[in-house]
Write a protein that holds these residues in place. Structure first.
Motif, PDB file in Angstrom:
ATOM      1  N   UNK B  45       0.840  -1.208   0.000  1.00 22.10           N
ATOM      2  CA  UNK B  45       0.000   0.000   0.000  1.00 22.10           C
ATOM      3  C   UNK B  45       0.872   1.254   0.000  1.00 22.10           C
ATOM      4  N   UNK B  46       1.900   1.229   0.852  1.00 19.31           N
ATOM      5  CA  UNK B  46       2.792   2.385   0.920  1.00 19.31           C
ATOM      6  C   UNK B  46       3.461   2.647  -0.415  1.00 19.31           C
ATOM      7  N   UNK B  51       4.031   5.057  -6.046  1.00 22.06           N
ATOM      8  CA  UNK B  51       4.141   4.714  -7.464  1.00 22.06           C
ATOM      9  C   UNK B  51       2.810   4.896  -8.175  1.00 22.06           C
ATOM     10  N   UNK B  52       1.767   4.327  -7.587  1.00 22.15           N
ATOM     11  CA  UNK B  52       0.477   4.355  -8.248  1.00 22.15           C
ATOM     12  C   UNK B  52      -0.153   5.736  -8.261  1.00 22.15           C
ATOM     13  N   UNK B  53      -0.027   6.491  -7.148  1.00 19.63           N
ATOM     14  CA  UNK B  53      -0.640   7.812  -7.115  1.00 19.63           C
ATOM     15  C   UNK B  53       0.244   8.848  -7.793  1.00 19.63           C
ATOM     16  N   UNK B  54       1.549   8.706  -7.593  1.00 22.29           N
ATOM     17  CA  UNK B  54       2.403   9.823  -7.976  1.00 22.29           C
ATOM     18  C   UNK B  54       3.516   9.462  -8.947  1.00 22.29           C
ATOM     19  N   UNK B 317       4.006   7.627   1.972  1.00 17.94           N
ATOM     20  CA  UNK B 317       4.190   6.232   1.565  1.00 17.94           C
ATOM     21  C   UNK B 317       5.287   5.557   2.356  1.00 17.94           C
ATOM     22  N   UNK B 318       6.392   6.263   2.572  1.00 14.92           N
ATOM     23  CA  UNK B 318       7.493   5.669   3.319  1.00 14.92           C
ATOM     24  C   UNK B 318       7.077   5.435   4.764  1.00 14.92           C
ATOM     25  N   UNK B 323       5.681   1.664   9.183  1.00 17.40           N
ATOM     26  CA  UNK B 323       4.665   1.038  10.043  1.00 17.40           C
ATOM     27  C   UNK B 323       4.684  -0.471   9.848  1.00 17.40           C
ATOM     28  N   UNK B 324       4.700  -0.902   8.578  1.00 20.20           N
ATOM     29  CA  UNK B 324       4.720  -2.338   8.293  1.00 20.20           C
ATOM     30  C   UNK B 324       5.970  -2.975   8.882  1.00 20.20           C
ATOM     31  N   UNK B 325       7.103  -2.273   8.784  1.00 26.55           N
ATOM     32  CA  UNK B 325       8.353  -2.818   9.324  1.00 26.55           C
ATOM     33  C   UNK B 325       8.256  -3.011  10.824  1.00 26.55           C
TER      34      UNK B 325
END
Lengths: 336, 434
Positions: B45-46, B51-54, B317-318, B323-325
């Motif tokens: 998602x991040x 990539x997907x949005x920007x 995004x980062x 958060x995932x990490x």
């Protein structure tokens, strides 16, 4: 004699290794810069393709050794380089046919090419590991040293010693020859000129009757030669471990960007700057300064600016400085 | 922009596949795959935001997740008082001096007129700053690392509840992303890629090398967990009765329940993120981001500050990757800097985003599930395949042994082929952007 001793110590531990490392980087960065200026994308598979090329050379070396072929005192691997080059030319051209050609046809964005090169990177990585595993392989044979520390000391009578490994000497000489040939090719031959024209202005080159597919084939061929040479020389010097080759990606890109992406001379200069900075900043200068400083003022600490683990940080710092102050690189990039 | 019947079908198939894993392989394996898929989904998602949005190409995901993991150690671990007494203040002072040096150099650069004098002044400031910092930092660091090195040798953390580390991890990653973005956004698009590649290697080098921070390669283990450990669940009566009803062993039941506890937590986080991301994407802000992505020049002409928007989305995004990490480290209960590999943590996430469908949040989630499932299952499948392919050879043949041994690397090959096939034949992914 004190300054001379300092110089010898410096050469032994820093100048010669940096020169060899810089030459290896230069060959790699040249490939990156060529692909960037002709095919117009950042080739992320470069490090892993280098590993695969080296693996092919190692395979050739083992085969030759089994046949009893040897060119002692030179390493057998030198004889196997042509085998590696043929394999890699075929591999890269196959990758181009199967992957990149389609994206060129549909005129995809540059980042799509980069994505595709990530895919090629994964595949190449997998193939290399299928054959070689992840461990270290040493394939250097023949005479290991041109002269050792002891021989040097006995010969000159100096306090400090200096050794020259044959892998280092071979690297530096090969790199020099390759660079000269490459510049002759780009500047003097018809094929080289058509490459430069294509890189300069695609449409104009098309109008002048230059066949773009031919230019692409030549580019991949040259890249394959550079890759195999760079990979083999690096492997002879430091041993072959697939992951190290992947990690070369950063210094190679840093070198190419520093010199100006798309500028071959820039790639070479950039590579040496990166190599000398990496080794210079992570080098313990104590020995050198203990010769240079007057009596009583010898340094007590290691005089090492950063631990060796941070050599990436040095590359990165160089990259940041370039990006901040001169984004086009030392030699204004883009055209070869 | 909700899910279509086809998308729901794809998710249902994925769920069915996981259910089959639980039935035919083992329930623990299914839960492990599920949890890691959820974490991967958040990473994806991040990346998809960037990539997907920007259209930002970030190849430093590994670094951002590792920083998030570091936050878990710094928040949840108990502090080590002896280490703080030995050199805690010196370390902190050294760090502050280091930052001050850089700030001073920046100020000199901004205030002085360009020329040789300025270059010399900056060099002087950096040199003096470096020497002073090294003088204070070095001994303090050594002192900290000398405190009980077999089990501690670091400053420890704040001793706070482990859940708090998750947002902190996101903030850490976002902070690093801000610095990187400040430097490299607004330049050529590939420069961001190289810069993020570099910073992620440096983050890992710092984690491995700075033992006073998080014990380096000695790893921090036994970190507090947000859900009960399987061992603690085993004596609980309802767990025992559940094990009896299901006919599973007690340890298996306990570990499945513990794993499902994580799944619940992760699902909550993922649901919140998706809700926020979908809202953002369909707001005027989301339309602006896509407008910038699709045509920077015209967006600029409309008065949008492209570089600032890019910086914003890059930091966001980062942060999600961080958060995932943090979530991953608190699931494993340990921080092992040696296990961070770019192929696994950066490029695999990219495959997830591309395969799932860049620009679509649900696509990223599905991509994460599919790719993580393949990543786990390709290895045994590869071994089985190699076994079959080499069954004609003698059992002790060298080549056979070698091929069987290298079956593990089949997964890299598979990932590459999957990525290339998607790029070629379905560049918009499993769930395309709409």
């Amino acid at each position: 004699m004190e300054p001379l001793n300092a110089l010898i110590s410096l050469s032994n531990f820093m100048l010669i290794p940096a020169l060899a490392y810089g030459s290896q980087l230069a060959l790699g960065a040249l490939g990156i810069t060529l692909i960037f200026s002709i095919l117009r994308f950042a080739h992320f598979a470069h490090g892993d393709t280098m590993a695969l090329g080296t693996a092919a050379v190692i395979g050739g070396t083992l085969f030759l050794q089994a046949q009893g072929v040897s060119i002692d005192p030179l390493p057998t691997a030198l004889l196997a380089i042509p085998i590696g080059i043929v394999v890699m030319v075929l591999y890269l051209l196959a990758a181009d046919r199967l992957v990149y050609k389609y994206f060129r046809k549909v005129k995809a964005k540059p980042l799509t090419f980069v994505m595709a090169s990530l895919g090629v990177m994964f595949v190449t990585n997998g193939i290399t590991r299928l054959f070689m595993g992840v461990g270290e392989t040493r394939f250097e044979d023949g005479q290991r040293f041109l002269f050792t520390v002891r021989e040097f000391r006995d010969f000159t009578g100096m306090a400090e010693g200096m050794a020259l490994r044959s892998a280092q000497a071979i690297t530096i000489i090969t790199a020099l020859i390759v660079m000269v040939v490459l510049f002759w090719f780009l500047n003097r031959t018809r094929a080289g000129k058509s490459m430069r024209a294509y890189s300069d202005n695609e449409d104009l080159a098309l109008l002048s009757g230059i066949n773009p597919e031919r230019v692409v084939v030549i580019t991949w061929t040259i890249t394959a030669i550079l890759l195999v040479l760079a990979g083999t020389l690096y492997g002879l010097d430091k041993g072959f471990r697939p992951f190290n080759y992947f990690q070369l990606l950063l210094p190679m890109f840093a070198a190419a960007i520093l010199g100006g992406l798309g500028s071959p001379i820039g790639a070479i200069v950039g590579a040496y700057v990166v190599a000398f900075a990496e080794l210079g900043i992570t080098y313990a200068w104590r020995r050198v300064f203990s010769y240079l400083m007057p009596e009583g003022l010898e340094p007590t600490s290691m005089m090492q600016l950063l631990p060796v683990d941070y050599k990436f940080a040095v590359t990165f710092a160089i990259l940041v400085i370039v990006l901040l102050f001169r984004p086009t690189g030392i030699f204004k990039g883009k055209v070869i | 922009m909700s899910l279509t019947a086809r998308d729901l079908g794809l998710f249902a198939i994925m769920g069915a596949v996981l259910a089959m894993v639980a039935m035919f392989q083992s329930p623990q394996l299914a839960v492990t795959i599920l949890n890691m898929s959820l974490i991967s989904a958040i990473m994806a998602l991040g990346v998809n935001m960037q990539w997907g949005y920007a259209g930002l190409f970030n190849v430093g995901i590994m670094g951002f997740t590792a920083v998030g993991g570091l936050a878990v150690v710094l928040i949840a671990q108990p502090p080590v008082p002896e280490a703080w007494a030995a050199g805690g203040l010196g370390v902190l002072l050294g760090l502050m001096l280091g930052v001050a040096t850089i700030l001073a150099a920046v100020i000199v650069y901004k205030k002085m007129t360009p020329g040789k004098l300025r270059g010399l002044a900056i060099f002087g400031v950096l040199l003096v700053g470096y020497l002073v910092t090294a003088k204070i930092f070095g001994p303090a660091k050594q002192a900290v690392q000398a405190v009980n090195p077999a089990s501690e040798g670091y400053l420890g953390g704040a001793g706070l509840p482990v859940i708090m580390a998750w947002p902190v991890g996101a903030v850490f990653a976002a902070g690093i992303a801000w610095v990187i973005g400040k430097i490299s956004l607004g330049l050529r698009s590939d420069y961001l890629a190289i810069a993020t590649l570099g910073i992620s290697e440096i983050v890992i080098a710092v984690l491995k090398h700075e033992r006073w921070l998080a014990r380096g390669v000695n790893n921090v283990t036994g970190i507090d967990r947000p859900v009960p450990r399987p061992v603690d669940l085993q004596p609980v009566p309802w767990v025992q009765s559940l094990a009896d009803t299901l006919g599973w062993s007690l340890s298996q039941t306990a570990s499945v329940i513990s794993g499902l506890g994580y799944s619940a937590l992760f699902l909550i986080v993922l649901a919140m993120l998706i809700w926020l991301a979908e809202r953002a994407l369909n707001s005027p802000w989301g339309r602006m981001m896509r407008a910038i992505r699709d045509n920077e020049v015209s967006a600029r002409a409309m008065g949008k500050d492209v570089t600032r928007r890019h910086l914003m989305i890059f930091v966001l995004g980062s942060g999600v990757c961080g958060l995932a990490g943090a979530m991953m480290v608190s699931m494993d209960g340990q921080l092992t800097p040696g296990s961070y590999e770019p192929l696994r943590f950066t490029f695999l996430v990219w495959v997830m985003v591309i395969v799932g469908g860049s620009g679509n949040n649900w696509g990223s989630v599905l991509g994460a599930f599919v790719i993580w499932f393949l990543w786990v299952q390709v290895e045994p499948a590869g071994r089985w395949f190699m076994d079959l392919a080499t069954s004609g050879m003698a059992a002790d043949s060298d080549l056979r042994q070698h091929l069987l041994g290298s079956a593990a690397y089949m997964r890299l090959l598979t990932m590459g082929v999957a990525l290339l096939l998607m790029l070629r034949f379905a560049p918009r992914g499993l769930i395309p952007e709409r």
